[in-house]
Design an enzyme around this catalytic site. Structure first.
Site, short mmCIF file in Angstrom:
data_model
loop_
_atom_site.label_atom_id
_atom_site.label_comp_id
_atom_site.label_asym_id
_atom_site.label_seq_id
_atom_site.Cartn_x
_atom_site.Cartn_y
_atom_site.Cartn_z
N HIS A 181 0.49 -1.58 0.01
CA HIS A 181 0.07 -0.38 -0.03
C HIS A 181 1.05 1.22 -0.19
CE1 HIS A 181 -4.36 2.03 0.98
NE2 HIS A 181 -3.47 2.98 1.23
N GLU A 212 -10.81 3.72 7.52
CA GLU A 212 -10.06 4.29 7.87
C GLU A 212 -11.10 5.47 7.94
OE1 GLU A 212 -7.74 6.08 4.30
OE2 GLU A 212 -5.91 7.41 5.96
N HIS A 260 1.35 5.25 -2.41
CA HIS A 260 1.29 6.02 -3.29
C HIS A 260 2.03 6.48 -4.46
CE1 HIS A 260 -3.58 5.68 -2.25
NE2 HIS A 260 -3.18 5.35 -0.89
N1 ADE Z 1 -4.74 8.82 -1.41
C1 ADE Z 1 -3.26 9.52 -0.20
N2 ADE Z 1 -3.17 9.04 1.01
C2 ADE Z 1 -4.37 8.03 1.37
C3 ADE Z 1 -5.07 7.55 2.33
N3 ADE Z 1 -4.37 7.34 3.58
N4 ADE Z 1 -6.19 7.73 2.93
C4 ADE Z 1 -7.36 8.04 1.64
N5 ADE Z 1 -6.75 8.40 0.62
C5 ADE Z 1 -5.84 8.85 0.21
ZN ZN Z 2 -3.60 4.74 1.63
#
Ligand code: ADE
Ligand code: ZN
Length: 330
Positions: free
Chosen positions: A12, A195, A14
């Site tokens: 995970h 989250e 980005h």
């Molecule tokens: N995009 C980048 N980081 C994120 C996160 N922690 N939660 C949702 N979208 C994201």
């Molecule tokens: Zn994320």
């Protein structure tokens, strides 16, 4: 041997969120982009909460304009990952940031990213796979365009679809069309949930999008029946503890539910999400988890095997990965 010496599998990450601040500043200078409000006085990314973080993230991403920019970014990110002992990583790549959802443009970005990934693999042995990422607060129509990009480029590099963005925007079911399209193209599925949304958001991602992994998912801990379901069904959580603490979801590492989820039999893995934003690295996550919960080499070896088994890759890559992990445990 320290736990940070172990080879690591990260599920995970980005790609834009992994951009070092100096990299973004350098590009901004080259292109004459004004980044007022993105950095604090020390030159770190500056934000006050998750929603402000998303705004700053998108502002920083403005400087990433061309396929070549994403190629350079990929190389920089993989160098840092390899320096942290990561041997395999999956990166969230968004057609919205790479060509605005246009398929022809997306293919050009992808070409540059894959070329950088090949160079990194040759230099450092690190393997990258790409997960196409619709951004939830950009809405279902843009998500469909992203899913089309994913379906049209599915293969040995693009292996999954995984939605990120603001969990408070709409419901998972609003994005079912995009996930169905990706599934039909043979892509594996994950989605950010649990989250900023509660346990219900995890249930909806499982029921309405039929994902096999959940990004974060940690707020499942608030519902024992859901924890039991995750354990029984072998749903893998892409847990990013440092991200959750930095964004204020949990006040301290001690408060983080990753150990309670693991004890309940849920398959947990460890990732960094957007490491420079959260002042973290894979080594830092491992150090903090070892300090906070007493996790030892055996615990991390198990977590990395869980990640390798859940990786969105072909079976040949998986077998090679597991072999490398097992060799390090001997
Ligand atoms: N995009 C980048 N980081 C994120 C996160 N922690 N939660 C949702 N979208 C994201
Ligand atoms: Zn994320």
């Amino acid at each position: 041997m320290s736990v940070t010496d172990l080879p690591k599998v990260e599920l995970h990450l980005h790609i834009e969120g992994a951009a070092p601040p100096a990299f973004i500043r350098g590009l901004a200078q080259e292109k004459g982009v004004n980044l007022t409000g993105v950095f604090d006085e020390q030159g770190n990314y500056a934000f006050t909460d998750f929603w402000h973080f998303l705004k700053v993230y998108e502002a920083a991403t403005e400087v990433l304009k061309t396929p070549e920019d994403f190629g350079r970014l990929t190389r920089a990110v993989l160098e840092e990952s390899a320096a942290n002992g990561v041997i395999y990583t999956e990166a969230f790549l968004s057609p919205d940031f790479c060509g605005g959802g246009d398929l022809g443009a997306w293919k050009e970005y992808l070409h540059a990213i894959e070329e950088a990934a090949r160079a990194a693999e040759a230099a450092d042995g690190i393997i990258l796979k790409g997960i196409v990422t619709p951004v939830r607060h950009f809405g279902p129509e843009k998500a469909k365009k992203s899913a089309l990009c994913a379906a049209e480029t599915a293969g040995s590099f693009i292996t999954g679809l995984g939605m990120g963005g603001d969990e408070k925007a709409g419901k998972p079911g609003d994005f079912a069309y995009a996930f169905d399209m990706a599934r039909e193209a043979g892509l594996r599925l994950t989605c950010h949930a649990g989250e900023w949304g509660g346990p219900e958001s995890v249930r909806q991602a499982l029921d309405d999008l039929r994902v096999e992994r959940i990004g974060h998912g940690v707020r499942a801990i608030e519902d024992p029946a859901l924890v039991e379901r995750l354990a029984e069904d072998g749903i893998v959580l892409e847990v990013c503890p440092g991200s959750n603490v930095a964004l204020g979801l949990y006040k301290t590492w001690q408060d983080h539910p990753v150990e309670r989820l693991r004890e309940a039999g849920v398959k947990v893995t460890v990732s960094t999400d957007d490491p420079p934003f959260f002042h973290t690295t894979m080594n830092h996550e491992y150090d903090r988890l070892a300090d906070t919960f007493g996790w030892d080499e055996g615990s991390f070896a198990e977590i990395n095997l869980t990640a390798a088994r859940a990786a969105f890759c072909d079976e040949e890559t998986r077998a090679a990965l597991i072999k490398r992990l097992e060799a390090a445990n001997d």
